[in-house]
Scaffold this active site. Structure first.
Site, short mmCIF file in Angstrom:
data_model
loop_
_atom_site.label_atom_id
_atom_site.label_comp_id
_atom_site.label_asym_id
_atom_site.label_seq_id
_atom_site.Cartn_x
_atom_site.Cartn_y
_atom_site.Cartn_z
N ARG A 77 0.85 -1.19 0.00
CA ARG A 77 0.00 0.00 0.00
C ARG A 77 0.89 1.24 0.00
O ARG A 77 1.64 1.47 0.94
CB ARG A 77 -0.92 0.00 1.25
CG ARG A 77 -1.79 1.21 1.29
CD ARG A 77 -2.77 1.28 2.45
NE ARG A 77 -3.34 2.60 2.39
CZ ARG A 77 -3.46 3.44 3.41
NH1 ARG A 77 -3.12 3.09 4.62
NH2 ARG A 77 -3.95 4.65 3.22
N HIS A 95 -2.95 10.96 0.39
CA HIS A 95 -2.48 10.77 1.75
C HIS A 95 -1.90 12.10 2.24
O HIS A 95 -0.70 12.22 2.45
CB HIS A 95 -1.46 9.63 1.80
CG HIS A 95 -1.29 9.00 3.16
ND1 HIS A 95 -1.44 7.65 3.40
CD2 HIS A 95 -1.00 9.54 4.36
CE1 HIS A 95 -1.23 7.39 4.69
NE2 HIS A 95 -0.96 8.52 5.29
N GLU A 125 -7.65 8.51 5.98
CA GLU A 125 -7.90 9.17 7.27
C GLU A 125 -8.39 10.60 7.14
O GLU A 125 -7.73 11.54 7.58
CB GLU A 125 -6.63 9.15 8.14
CG GLU A 125 -6.15 7.77 8.50
CD GLU A 125 -5.04 7.79 9.56
OE1 GLU A 125 -4.55 8.88 9.91
OE2 GLU A 125 -4.68 6.71 10.04
N ASN A 182 -8.06 2.17 9.45
CA ASN A 182 -6.80 2.37 10.17
C ASN A 182 -7.11 2.41 11.66
O ASN A 182 -7.98 3.18 12.09
CB ASN A 182 -6.14 3.69 9.78
CG ASN A 182 -5.54 3.66 8.38
OD1 ASN A 182 -5.68 2.67 7.66
ND2 ASN A 182 -4.88 4.74 8.01
N TYR A 198 -5.20 2.21 15.68
CA TYR A 198 -3.99 2.16 16.48
C TYR A 198 -4.24 2.01 17.98
O TYR A 198 -3.51 1.33 18.67
CB TYR A 198 -3.15 3.43 16.27
CG TYR A 198 -2.48 3.51 14.91
CD1 TYR A 198 -1.21 2.99 14.70
CD2 TYR A 198 -3.12 4.10 13.82
CE1 TYR A 198 -0.58 3.06 13.47
CE2 TYR A 198 -2.50 4.17 12.57
CZ TYR A 198 -1.23 3.65 12.40
OH TYR A 198 -0.62 3.72 11.17
N GLU A 252 -4.05 0.09 8.04
CA GLU A 252 -2.91 0.50 8.87
C GLU A 252 -3.12 0.01 10.30
O GLU A 252 -4.25 0.02 10.81
CB GLU A 252 -2.76 2.03 8.96
CG GLU A 252 -2.10 2.68 7.79
CD GLU A 252 -1.95 4.19 7.96
OE1 GLU A 252 -1.76 4.66 9.10
OE2 GLU A 252 -2.04 4.89 6.93
#
Ligand code: NAG
Ligand code: NAG
Length: 500
Positions: free
Chosen positions: A95, A140, A185, A327, A329, A396
């Site tokens: 990616r 991005h 995002e 994504n 985290y 991600e």
């Protein structure tokens, strides 16, 4: 007694078995990067200036180490050799993101930079020649600076210019790229760019600019998706999706007030983009429309600070993603905002939620990233229930440190999060088809410069050749890809074992 014994045995059997879950045979693994963070070549061969070039060059005091992405990992010159590193890792896909300004130096599609087309053509061909699928992100975070001069994303005209850019990408690369992500995002770059001034273009438009940005991006996404659908899908046969980021929002307590605060926070932080695309009704989440309209009226605005979609736009955006790029985290705990907290208007006073992280959660090198593996599973289950179990590609997930080669805490992070992912697949029935480690290599971590490292490869940014060295986590991830399992006991020969 016997019953208790039986239950205990059963519980043990379950939890011991849980670690033995394997990834489904067709599950896809990859690693990710983003153009500005790795490419360098910021002014090479016709590339135009973008908002990160401008920010790092004119306001370097905002970057922790005063650095910039002028050279970064020098992927502009090393893309071909990097493919061998991807190949040895054993990924199914890579990616990466296109630099809009490298393709269209002024941002508009009347002038295409031949070197931009050449650069990505060579990389894509090399990936395919080595059996690695290109998984491409169109945007991005690196808007061409000339479009920023027109106001950037809050200017609704940018939606059409983005669709023009997408058209150039489909036309030039769509014969070989079958997996597209329009945006990475949105919440982060609109929030950082137009709410909190913590990302380019670092404008403080709290509670206002941020929603204008999000609105244009959703419209741009819808246009780019429908363009592919009507003009390219039949001949190119690929799919187009979007990547939305979210932490998990855990209620701070079991009180109904906190449960509601956490639910409002996830609707207004994540549902903001997921609801218009993935819900059956489309449009912004009802709670978001209602709360922002009410706050706006109380604050003396003549209309809601959240723009409204036309019914045509709602229909265009609803269902405009062939998969759910996620994504993830970390996790936060949310409670209701105490009276008098914050300065309205702002996203968080609109949501009425105050979210923070527990002091005893394991830290990383990034202030916002604490290790909370169970939050990943809860988020996946929430998506399943809220949006009718869409196909999710985790685009991600990863951990930051200061760049150590024996990176045991990163290994702990990947093992723990992937275990939760396996439970979400096997015990909760979540439809997750792929996983992407962030990141392939250490890179320019936005406002944190090179001080926070997420790579499976260490990069020496003091050496002009930017050598890449595999970290211990590289070998562990490679083993996961080869065996389709998480194995806490696996340790590469070249490192002392980690203690978990
Ligand atoms: C590109 O930028 C570098 C500084 O990073 C500068 O030294 C060089 O002159 C620039 N080249 C062009 C063609 O503008
Ligand atoms: C997962 O999503 C894909 C694509 O929409 C679909 O074909 C598949 O049937 C889904 N699987 C499950 C278990 O729901």
């Amino acid at each position: 007694m016997r019953l208790i014994l039986y239950i205990t045995t059963l519980l043990c059997a379950c939890s011991c078995y849980a670690q033995e879950y394997a990834f489904p045979p067709n599950f896809q693994f990859g690693v990710a990067t983003a153009a500005y963070q790795v490419e360098g070549g910021w002014n090479s061969s016709g590339k135009g200036e973008n908002i990160w070039d401008r920010l790092t060059h004119t306001r370097s005091e905002l970057i922790t180490d005063g650095s910039n992405g002028d050279i970064a990992c020098d992927t502009y010159n090393k893309a071909i050799e990097d493919v061998q590193l991807l190949k040895s890792l054993g990924v199914d896909f890579y990616r990466f993101s296109f630099s809009w300004s490298r393709i269209l130096p002024t941002g508009t599609a009347n002038k295409i930079n031949p070197d931009g087309i050449r650069y990505y053509n060579e990389m894509i061909d090399e990936l395919l020649a080595n059996g690695i699928k290109p998984f491409a992100t169109m945007y991005h975070w690196d808007l061409p600076q000339p479009l920023q001069e027109l106001g950037g994303w809050p200017n609704s005209v940018i939606a059409d210019l983005f669709a023009d850019y997408a058209n150039v990408l489909y036309e030039n690369f769509g014969d070989r790229i079958k997996d597209w992500i329009t945006f990475n995002e949105v919440g982060v770059f609109c929030g950082g760019g137009y709410e909190s001034a913590s990302m380019a273009p670092a404008y403080n438009g709290a509670g206002f600019g941020v929603y204008l940005c999000g609105h244009t991006v959703l419209r741009a996404h819808g246009k780019a998706y429908r363009l592919y659908e009507s003009k390219y899908k039949a001949s190119q046969g690929g799919r187009v999706g979007i990547t939305i980021d979210s932490g998990w929002y855990e209620p701070a307590s079991e009180s109904p007030v906190d449960i509601e605060a956490a639910e409002t926070a996830i609707q207004m932080g994540f549902g903001w983009f997921a609801h218009p695309i993935f819900s059956t009704d489309g449009d912004y989440p009802p709670v978001m429309k209602q709360r922002i309209a009410q706050k706006s009226a109380e604050e003396g605005f003549s209309r809601s600070r959240l723009p409204e979609f036309t019914s045509e736009e709602i229909a265009e955006i609803r269902g405009s993603s062939d998969f759910f790029g996620l994504n993830h985290y970390t996790t936060n705990r949310c409670t209701i905002i105490p009276d008098g907290w914050g300065t309205p208007p702002s996203q968080w006073t609109d949501a009425g939620a105050l979210c923070s992280q527990d002091a005893d959660w394991e830290p990383s090198a990034s202030s916002w990233l604490k290790v909370v593996p169970w939050g990943f599973r809860k988020l996946l289950v929430w998506i399943k229930n809220e949006y009718n179990n869409p196909e999710v590609v985790v685009t991600e997930n990863g951990f930051s440190d200061r760049g150590e080669l024996r990176d045991c805490r990163r290994i702990n992070y990947y093992n723990s999060y992937l275990e939760q992912l396996l439970k979400a697949i096997h015990e909760d029935g979540c439809n997750v088809s792929g996983y992407t480690a962030w990141s392939f290599m250490d890179n320019f971590e936005w406002m944190r410069g090179f001080t926070e490292r997420f790579g499976l490869y260490y990069v020496d940014f003091n050496d002009p050749n930017r050598p890449r060295t595999p970290k211990m986590s590289y070998y562990v991830y490679k083993n996961i890809l080869a065996t389709k399992r998480v194995d806490w006991k696996y340790s590469p020969d070249s490192f002392d074992e980690c203690e978990f």
